[in-house]
Design an enzyme around this catalytic site. Structure first.
Site, PDB file in Angstrom:
ATOM      1  N   HIS A 136      43.761  38.804  39.684  1.00 20.74           N
ATOM      2  CA  HIS A 136      44.965  38.950  38.853  1.00 20.74           C
ATOM      3  C   HIS A 136      45.740  37.640  38.729  1.00 20.74           C
ATOM      4  O   HIS A 136      46.948  37.593  38.956  1.00 20.74           O
ATOM      5  CB  HIS A 136      45.869  40.048  39.392  1.00 20.74           C
ATOM      6  CG  HIS A 136      45.286  41.413  39.282  1.00 20.74           C
ATOM      7  ND1 HIS A 136      46.019  42.564  39.456  1.00 20.74           N
ATOM      8  CD2 HIS A 136      44.025  41.832  39.001  1.00 20.74           C
ATOM      9  CE1 HIS A 136      45.241  43.619  39.303  1.00 20.74           C
ATOM     10  NE2 HIS A 136      44.013  43.185  39.020  1.00 20.74           N
ATOM     11  N   GLY A 223      44.565  47.315  32.665  1.00 19.36           N
ATOM     12  CA  GLY A 223      45.187  48.435  33.337  1.00 19.36           C
ATOM     13  C   GLY A 223      44.682  48.577  34.755  1.00 19.36           C
ATOM     14  O   GLY A 223      43.872  47.775  35.234  1.00 19.36           O
TER      15      GLY A 223
END
Length: 353
Positions: A136, A223
């Site tokens: 991330h 997501g």
């Protein structure tokens, strides 16, 4: 299934494929996790490889342009690229990278174009969160129509960073080419907030694209992958100061405090970059292994996705998608990133006509 007709003309030759009326050419192959493209005025382009190299592709042949030290693990390393909008008058290339020396973090750096090489010039923005797992990290860079540099950052699997205005994680940032907070940013005068922030509440945004007519900013975002269910990858219309909900909302929350996505995939379609081409919005799919065409209906501020079509498949994981100066659409594969099935001559840059 996509019908395939290949003509291999040497290691870096052309591979011709027809897919739903689109002609696909293999421009260059044998790359290692290509992440972003930056086109030069003469039509050649630079491509970043996540382990830390930038290659210059001219006439179907790649040569080393620059090599930067990076922390290469998970989804981190050398990621986004963006050429200064006034290039070559302003001879700069911007890159997003993960570094370990002096403390693990992500940063935006600037390279000076010198002949056939890029030389590290300076750090433009530092202190973007990174973690040892390498996940991330965000990483997309793009100059907007306003001449400002936009940067996507991830929340490094620390979900609350996305809602924390004192952190650069989980955001879309907007800065000047020199790395200062851009004039007009929504949190310039809010105490305790980072003035570089343009929007927040993002999990791991991966792509940026501006509507060619209205100038509106669209972004793609991953997501959840287990921490709050699975799927619900998104395309968002980005507005200044908008809160996109993560981790408070997954998918469409219909909560006025948060911006709902323009489109989402409940079953999951983790996206790479996205680009407008011939009036439609194209989204590259990683785990989905396809290039999707989103046909939009409406007008400024009031868009909806009328339909979604598969424009290209059969090449595995796709990460970058960008329109070149020749009007063609360029796509990169990402099969050597540890999550894909490696195909002959991977990874590749493809040109769609």
């Amino acid at each position: 299934m996509v019908s395939r007709r290949r003509v291999l003309l040497g290691l870096l030759g052309l591979s011709l494929v027809r897919a739903q009326g689109i002609r696909v050419e293999e421009v260059v192959g044998g790359l290692e996790v290509p992440w972003a493209l930056a086109f030069l005025p003469d039509g050649s382009f630079l491509v970043s490889e996540r382990p830390g190299r930038i290659l210059w592709v001219q006439g179907g042949r790649a040569s080393l342009y620059a090599e930067l030290p990076v922390y290469h693990r998970g989804e981190s390393g050398l990621l986004g690229l963006a050429l200064h909008p006034q290039f070559p008058r302003e001879p700069y290339l911007y890159a997003y990278r993960t570094v370990e020396e002096g403390g693990l973090r992500n940063q935006v750096v600037r390279l000076r174009h010198q002949g056939n090489r890029g030389v590290l010039d300076r750090v433009v923005l530092d202190g973007i969160p990174a973690r040892s797992h390498g996940l991330h990290s965000g990483g997309r860079l793009a100059f907007g129509p306003d001449g400002m540099l936009y940067v996507t950052t991830g929340e490094v699997y620390e979900r609350e960073l996305a809602q924390d205005l004192s952190s650069l994680g989980g955001k879309v940032l907007r800065i000047t080419p020199e790395g200062k907070p851009a004039p007009g940013n929504p949190f310039l005068n809010r105490s305790g907030a980072r003035p570089e922030i343009y929007s927040y509440g993002h999990r791991n945004p991966q792509g940026l694209a501006w509507h060619p007519r209205t100038g509106e900013l669209f972004a793609s975002e991953h997501g959840p992958s287990g921490e709050q269910g699975f799927g619900y990858d998104e395309v968002n219309l980005i507005v200044p100061g908008g809160n996109y909900g993560w981790p408070r909302v997954v998918g469409r929350g219909d909560d006025p405090r948060y911006r709902d996505p323009l489109h989402f995939w409940p079953e999951g379609f983790p996206p790479g970059n996205l680009a407008f081409w011939r009036r439609d919005l194209y989204v590259a799919g990683l785990r989905g292994q396809a290039l999707l065409r989103l046909v939009l209906d409406g007008d400024k501020g009031h868009w909806r996705v009328a339909r979604v079509e598969t424009a290209l498949s059969g090449f595995g994981r796709l990460r970058e998608v960008q329109v070149g100066p020749d009007g063609a659409l360029y796509v990169t594969t990402s099969n050597r990133d540890g999550r894909g099935q490696v195909r002959p001559n991977d990874d590749k840059v493809l040109r769609l006509r």
